[in-house]
Design a protein around this motif. Structure first.
Motif, short mmCIF file in Angstrom:
data_model
loop_
_atom_site.label_atom_id
_atom_site.label_comp_id
_atom_site.label_asym_id
_atom_site.label_seq_id
_atom_site.Cartn_x
_atom_site.Cartn_y
_atom_site.Cartn_z
N GLN A 1 8.79 13.77 -3.28
CA GLN A 1 7.57 14.23 -3.94
C GLN A 1 7.61 15.74 -4.14
O GLN A 1 7.14 16.25 -5.15
CB GLN A 1 6.34 13.82 -3.13
CG GLN A 1 6.04 12.32 -3.18
CD GLN A 1 5.81 11.82 -4.60
OE1 GLN A 1 6.64 11.09 -5.14
NE2 GLN A 1 4.71 12.19 -5.22
N GLU B 1 0.87 12.27 -13.92
CA GLU B 1 0.25 12.46 -12.62
C GLU B 1 1.22 13.32 -11.80
O GLU B 1 2.33 12.89 -11.50
CB GLU B 1 0.04 11.10 -11.96
CG GLU B 1 -0.67 11.19 -10.64
CD GLU B 1 -1.06 9.82 -10.11
OE1 GLU B 1 -0.19 8.94 -10.00
OE2 GLU B 1 -2.25 9.62 -9.80
N ARG C 1 4.69 2.73 -12.28
CA ARG C 1 6.04 2.15 -12.35
C ARG C 1 6.14 0.90 -11.48
O ARG C 1 6.53 -0.18 -11.95
CB ARG C 1 7.08 3.19 -11.88
CG ARG C 1 8.50 2.65 -11.73
CD ARG C 1 9.36 3.51 -10.79
NE ARG C 1 8.88 3.54 -9.42
CZ ARG C 1 9.07 2.57 -8.53
NH1 ARG C 1 9.77 1.50 -8.85
NH2 ARG C 1 8.59 2.67 -7.31
N TRP D 1 1.19 5.77 0.61
CA TRP D 1 1.16 6.69 1.76
C TRP D 1 0.07 7.75 1.65
O TRP D 1 -0.15 8.49 2.60
CB TRP D 1 2.52 7.40 1.85
CG TRP D 1 3.02 7.82 0.51
CD1 TRP D 1 3.92 7.13 -0.29
CD2 TRP D 1 2.62 8.96 -0.27
NE1 TRP D 1 4.09 7.78 -1.50
CE2 TRP D 1 3.31 8.92 -1.51
CE3 TRP D 1 1.75 10.03 -0.04
CZ2 TRP D 1 3.16 9.87 -2.51
CZ3 TRP D 1 1.59 10.99 -1.03
CH2 TRP D 1 2.29 10.90 -2.24
N LYS E 1 9.71 16.36 -7.14
CA LYS E 1 9.00 15.93 -8.36
C LYS E 1 7.97 16.99 -8.77
O LYS E 1 7.88 17.35 -9.94
CB LYS E 1 8.32 14.59 -8.07
CG LYS E 1 7.50 14.07 -9.25
CD LYS E 1 6.62 12.87 -8.90
CE LYS E 1 5.55 12.73 -9.99
NZ LYS E 1 4.52 11.75 -9.70
N THR F 1 0.82 -1.22 0.00
CA THR F 1 0.00 0.00 0.00
C THR F 1 0.85 1.28 0.00
O THR F 1 2.01 1.26 0.43
CB THR F 1 -0.93 0.01 1.23
OG1 THR F 1 -0.15 -0.17 2.42
CG2 THR F 1 -1.97 -1.11 1.15
N LYS G 1 2.37 -4.90 3.63
CA LYS G 1 3.57 -4.05 3.67
C LYS G 1 3.12 -2.62 3.39
O LYS G 1 2.89 -2.22 2.25
CB LYS G 1 4.61 -4.46 2.62
CG LYS G 1 5.93 -3.70 2.86
CD LYS G 1 6.79 -3.50 1.64
CE LYS G 1 6.35 -2.35 0.79
NZ LYS G 1 6.43 -1.02 1.43
N SER H 1 2.27 3.65 -7.65
CA SER H 1 2.66 4.19 -8.95
C SER H 1 2.53 3.13 -10.05
O SER H 1 2.64 1.93 -9.80
CB SER H 1 4.10 4.68 -8.89
OG SER H 1 4.98 3.60 -8.63
N GLU I 1 6.71 2.76 3.36
CA GLU I 1 7.72 3.21 4.32
C GLU I 1 7.58 4.70 4.63
O GLU I 1 8.12 5.21 5.60
CB GLU I 1 9.13 2.86 3.81
CG GLU I 1 9.56 3.56 2.52
CD GLU I 1 9.08 2.86 1.24
OE1 GLU I 1 8.03 2.18 1.27
OE2 GLU I 1 9.76 3.03 0.20
#
Ligand code: NAI
Ligand code: MG
Length: 478
Positions: free
Chosen positions: A329, A382, A230, A150, A332, A148, A174, A228, A177
């Motif tokens: 982020q 995005e 990716r 954040w 980005k 999952t 999981k 993502s 992080e």
């Protein structure tokens, strides 16, 4: 938090076998406030072994028993709901009031909706009324890895854990992080609610570590992933070796089609929706397409709405937006804002850099670009920040074509007072979800996308079906 360095495996909090420390950063002030462990192969193996061992017994429990457990989880969750809101607020930056209501609230809302759907869920049925000796049986798929992100931590955790549990699967969660504290708290809730040992396990770690280890593990039958595109691609490739079922909820680039006959508040509401959670929602309406006769006015309305959006620390009460989740982020989003300027979009609100007076923390200026075209990177990628891209359209056909000209297909938004057009356009757009005239889909509706937004459908009976195998039995004694 007491258990922050531990993992939850086989009904117990255990120290990692190969853990390395990882700092949890408060994005409102960039300070380290907790330390977690990132697991290694031995930790992944221990969690998978626990889930595998628990499966034969758990899959045979009754529907009533599982329902009772879901209700018990909901009770404990409700009792600790504010604590959950606070944990999410600090780890990923959602303002505290919003975090308690919206972020933590998604968890209880999904629990309630799954309890309702599960009551009506049939695990066994005859093929048809007149063919009773062929039996269709739904069985749990087995050991599930749930990975999952954040941005809406409890939304995504409950959308996966609860249906897996309900259908008789066992699992390893999981969490991201970047938002591990809510995942740890959720594991405490599961423990307190009395989930049997091994049915639910949690290991912290990152994508290259625990995430990849779960995706290739021979004893994992299914991976359910949100994040993502990716990582979704990497997990699909990793899971192919052992033919895992891979269920994906990926990114989006939702179009908000505002027709000339739309409600006067449509633009403002579109901005609020786009900037909610600081723009970190896969279903955010990030491309605002406005019918030309209303376009100039819409740009003015968007500027006013963006300029009246306040940005502040997550710990402050009120209706502002918080920082982005992380430095990564932040960088980005800054790069993409600069890219929009370089590509020639007209910057009408916000821009690069932090908002005035906020020098520390991953804060971004609420930003609007006008006069975009659909080839620009800010219309295709995005962004995952409070950034709106606007462009005009001349006809319904053109609006639909622009909306569909994207690799994504998660949510589109339609604003019109013409019911015929509302029905027609909602059928024409290629996305798993459509929200019209500010009305949300009801709780328990299927959530998921088309094209590169993924292949899964979470929530309600569809979300339960994700975790079952279908068995057809001939010669069923009647
Ligand atoms: P990410 O996809 O890297 O992280 C999401 C989860 O996947 C985390 O638990 C991470 O540890 C895990 N993960 C990462 N790589 C993996 C791999 N190769 N194998 C297995 N697990 C893996 O997302 P990230 O880097 O945090 O955000 C980057 C972008 O992804 C955002 O800017 C946004 O565009 C998109 N995103 C979309 C989300 C959604 O709700 N669909 C949520 C989060 C991010
Ligand atoms: Mg953080």
């Amino acid at each position: 938090m007491q258990n922050s360095r531990n993992f939850y495996i086989n009904g117990q909090w255990v120290a990692p076998k190969e853990g390395r420390d990882f700092d949890v950063i408060d994005p409102s002030n960039e300070e380290v406030y907790a330390t977690i462990s990132m697991g290694g192969q031995a930790d992944t193996d221990a969690a998978v072994a626990a889930a595998k061992a628990a499966f034969p017994t758990w899959r045979q429990t009754s529907k009533a028993e599982r329902l009772e457990l879901m209700e018990s989880i909901l009770d404990v969750y409700m009792r600790r709901s504010d604590e959950m809101g606070a944990a999410i607020s600090q780890e990923m930056g959602a303002p505290i009031d919003m975090a308690k209501v919206q972020q933590s609230g998604t968890g209880s809302s999904h629990l309630n909706a799954f309890i309702k759907a599960f009551k009506d869920f049939e695990f066994e049925e005859p093929f048809s009324d007149d063919i009773q000796d062929t039996r269709i049986i739904k069985e749990p798929i087995g050991v599930c890895a749930l990975i999952t992100p954040w941005n809406w931590p409890m939304n995504q955790i409950t959308l996966k854990v609860i249906p897996a549990l309900a259908t008789g699967c066992t699992m390893i969660l999981k969490p991201s992080e970047q938002s591990p504290m809510s995942g740890i708290l959720f594991s405490e809730i599961m423990h307190e609610a009395g989930v049997p040992a091994g049915v639910y396990n949690m290991v912290n770690g990152d994508g290259p570590g625990v995430g990849s280890q779960l995706s290739v593990h021979p004893d994992v039958d299914m991976v359910s992933f949100t994040g993502s595109t990716r990582a979704g691609r990497a997990i699909t490739i990793a899971g192919a070796e052992t033919i895992k079922r891979v269920s994906l909820e990926l990114g989006g680039k939702g179009a908000n089609l505002i027709f000339a006959d739309a409600d006067p508040k449509a633009v403002k509401q579109g901005i609020i929706r786009c900037f909610n959670n600081t723009g970190q929602s896969c279903n955010a309406p990030t491309r605002m397409l406005v019918e030309r006769s209303r376009y100039d006015e819409a740009v003015e309305e968007a500027i006013a709405a963006a300029n009246s959006t306040t940005v502040n620390a997550a710990s402050e009460e009120g209706r502002h937006i918080g920082p982005l989740v992380s430095e990564l982020q932040f960088n980005k989003v800054q790069d993409l804002i600069q890219k929009g300027i370089d590509e020639g979009a007209r910057l009408v609100a916000g821009g690069v850099g932090r908002p005035e007076g906020l020098n520390r923390g991953y804060y971004v200026r609420p930003t609007v670009f006008a006069d975009c075209n659909n080839d620009m990177q800010i219309m295709r990628e995005e962004i995952f920040g409070p950034v709106l891209s606007m462009m005009p359209f001349d006809s319904e056909e053109e609006a639909i074509a622009i909306a569909n000209d994207t690799d994504y297909g998660l949510t589109n938004y339609i604003q019109t007072s013409d019911p015929e057009r509302a029905r027609r356009v909602s059928r024409a757009v290629r996305s798993g979800m459509v929200d019209m005239n500010g009305k949300a889909r009801t709780a328990g509706s299927p959530f998921g996308g088309m094209k590169q937004s993924g292949n899964g459908r979470e929530g309600g009976p569809w979300g339960l079906d994700e975790f079952v195998e279908i068995k057809a039995v001939g010669g069923w004694p009647v």
